[in-house]
Design an enzyme around this catalytic site. Structure first.
Site, PDB file in Angstrom:
ATOM      1  N   SER A  50       0.889  -1.130  -0.047  1.00 58.99           N
ATOM      2  CA  SER A  50       0.128   0.114   0.010  1.00 58.99           C
ATOM      3  C   SER A  50       0.762   1.191  -0.130  1.00 58.99           C
ATOM      4  CB  SER A  50      -0.785   0.149   1.198  1.00 58.99           C
ATOM      5  OG  SER A  50      -0.100   0.243   2.489  1.00 58.99           O
ATOM      6  N   ASP A  82      -1.596  -1.858  -3.783  1.00 58.09           N
ATOM      7  CA  ASP A  82      -2.777  -1.741  -3.226  1.00 58.09           C
ATOM      8  C   ASP A  82      -3.240  -0.226  -3.171  1.00 58.09           C
ATOM      9  OD1 ASP A  82      -4.939  -2.776  -1.803  1.00 58.09           O
ATOM     10  OD2 ASP A  82      -4.138  -2.546   0.073  1.00 58.09           O
ATOM     11  N   HIS A  83      -4.476  -0.250  -3.464  1.00 54.71           N
ATOM     12  CA  HIS A  83      -5.189   1.208  -3.564  1.00 54.71           C
ATOM     13  C   HIS A  83      -4.247   2.296  -4.066  1.00 54.71           C
ATOM     14  CE1 HIS A  83      -8.716  -0.128  -1.560  1.00 54.71           C
ATOM     15  NE2 HIS A  83      -8.067  -0.844  -0.906  1.00 54.71           N
ATOM     16  N   ASP A 104      -7.056   3.472  -7.742  1.00 55.70           N
ATOM     17  CA  ASP A 104      -8.382   3.236  -6.829  1.00 55.70           C
ATOM     18  C   ASP A 104      -9.289   4.625  -7.052  1.00 55.70           C
ATOM     19  OD1 ASP A 104     -10.550   3.389  -5.309  1.00 55.70           O
ATOM     20  OD2 ASP A 104      -9.464   2.909  -3.468  1.00 55.70           O
ATOM     21  N   HIS A 213     -12.088  -6.668  -1.963  1.00 55.30           N
ATOM     22  CA  HIS A 213     -11.405  -6.026  -0.698  1.00 55.30           C
ATOM     23  C   HIS A 213     -12.114  -6.226   0.586  1.00 55.30           C
ATOM     24  CE1 HIS A 213      -8.329  -3.104  -3.017  1.00 55.30           C
ATOM     25  NE2 HIS A 213      -9.257  -3.953  -3.739  1.00 55.30           N
ATOM     26  N   GLY A 214     -11.303  -5.956   1.583  1.00 56.86           N
ATOM     27  CA  GLY A 214     -12.117  -5.804   3.034  1.00 56.86           C
ATOM     28  C   GLY A 214     -12.375  -7.293   3.507  1.00 56.86           C
ATOM     29  N   SER A 216     -11.115  -9.858   5.254  1.00 56.66           N
ATOM     30  CA  SER A 216     -10.606 -10.690   6.504  1.00 56.66           C
ATOM     31  C   SER A 216     -11.850 -10.937   7.174  1.00 56.66           C
ATOM     32  CB  SER A 216      -9.988  -9.615   7.490  1.00 56.66           C
ATOM     33  OG  SER A 216      -8.525  -9.316   6.978  1.00 56.66           O
ATOM     34  N   ASN A 256      -8.709  -9.812  -0.871  1.00 54.04           N
ATOM     35  CA  ASN A 256      -7.630  -9.308  -0.162  1.00 54.04           C
ATOM     36  C   ASN A 256      -7.700  -9.414   1.368  1.00 54.04           C
ATOM     37  OD1 ASN A 256      -7.167  -8.163  -2.542  1.00 54.04           O
ATOM     38  ND2 ASN A 256      -7.496  -5.884  -1.998  1.00 54.04           N
TER      39      ASN A 256
END
Ligand code: G3H
Ligand code: 13P
Ligand code: ZN
Length: 311
Positions: A50, A82-83, A104, A213-214, A216, A256
């Protein structure tokens, strides 16, 4: 084998009904933990850096560490931004050895997102680098951007075909209810993903790789260790793993994961320091931390991603 881009990985993942794990890396122990798991289970990997990671660890250090991981393991590994916040950051990563970038533009008005993404795609493709775009906005915290649940918006399936064909992106991140960080749902709230949106998107884009994404799961075992050893994360809640597995069997080819790695590493260090209060050699607590990262990635490959044996 040198670093690879995501093209072949995603084609095989789409056809095989599995997803590639995309793990954030910030230092040597994290990289080593992830690639040890990949090596043990023979899994392709995406290592993501990132803007914050570049600021923390330095671009060159991270590229060299990831190159060392490729040399040590022989695995197909993509090094991914990332992003990416702007064209200049993407260009700097493309020029500096990355094989994949995300631009992004999800917070921008639609036409501006198209124009910026296309500009990055044109430059990246001329250098053999693959590009991920994003439509829709996730809630949560990433770097210095904090999107509240009220400002988050699901991806509009009616926009995806136009966006992908006009920009030329190689994959698309969509918002279906995942969010960044360790607090994805409120206590008592039932975790839900909009599989109807994912299904509609995949019908509009047959064979096209989708990214979550997001993603977890905020594995409760590690939250419990953190809370038992002096931490305070009582309300941390993630995406149930069976939902992520389901998405990987659909059009999702890249999942991700960052927060779960952070939790595993922090839990291991908290536990070690609590049990060995007189120790002060960083190798003593970073060793179990690295092993915890490896264990988490093995768990993800086996339970969520299904990419073991696909390297
Ligand atoms: O999207 C966010 C990732 O978890 C990376 O986090 O920007 O704090 O490195 P970071
Ligand atoms: P998590 O916070 O759910 O791990 O998501 C990470 C991510 O999507 C980074 O881009
Ligand atoms: Zn993200």
């Amino acid at each position: 084998m040198p670093l690879v881009n995501t093209k072949e990985m995603f084609k095989a993942a789409y056809e095989g009904g599995y997803a590639i794990g995309a793990f954030n890396v910030n230092n040597m122990e994290i990289i080593q933990g992830i690639v040890e798991a990949g090596k043990k289970l023979n899994a392709p990997l995406i290592l993501r850096v990132s803007k914050g990671a570049r600021a923390y660890a330095n671009h060159t250090y991270l590229v060299k560490l990831v190159e060392a991981a490729v040399e040590e393991t022989g695995l197909p590994i993509a090094l991914h931004l990332d992003h990416g916040p702007d064209f200049e950051t993407c260009k700097s990563c493309i020029d500096g050895g990355f094989t994949s970038v995300m631009i992004d533009g999800s917070h921008l008005p639609y036409e501006e997102n198209v124009a910026l993404t296309k500009k990055v795609v044109d430059y990246a493709h001329a250098h053999g680098v693959t590009v991920e775009g994003e439509l829709g906005q996730l809630a949560g915290v990433e770097d210095d951007v904090n999107v509240s649940a009220e400002d988050a918006s699901y991806t509009n399936p009616d926009q995806v075909y136009d966006f992908v064909t006009r920009t030329g992106v190689d994959s698309l991140a969509i918002a279906i209810g995942t969010s960044h960080g360790a607090y994805k749902f409120k206590p008592g709230q039932k975790p839900q993903l909009r599989f109807d949106i994912l299904e509609e998107v995949s019908q509009k884009l047959p064979g096209f790789p989708i990214v979550l994404h997001g993603a977890s799961s905020v594995v409760p075992e590690f939250v419990e260790i953190i809370n038992n050893y002096g931490g305070e994360m009582p309300d941390a809640i993630g995406i149930p793993e069976e939902m992520l597995r389901q998405s990987a069997q659909m059009a999702v080819c890249k999942i991700n994961i960052d927060s779960d790695l952070r939790l595993a590493m922090t839990a291991a260090i908290r536990k070690y320091m609590a049990e060995n209060p007189s120790h002060f050699d960083p190798r003593q607590y970073l060793k179990p931390a690295r092993e915890a990262i490896q264990g988490m990635v093995e768990h993800k490959i086996n339970t969520v991603l299904g990419c073991g044996g696909k390297a």
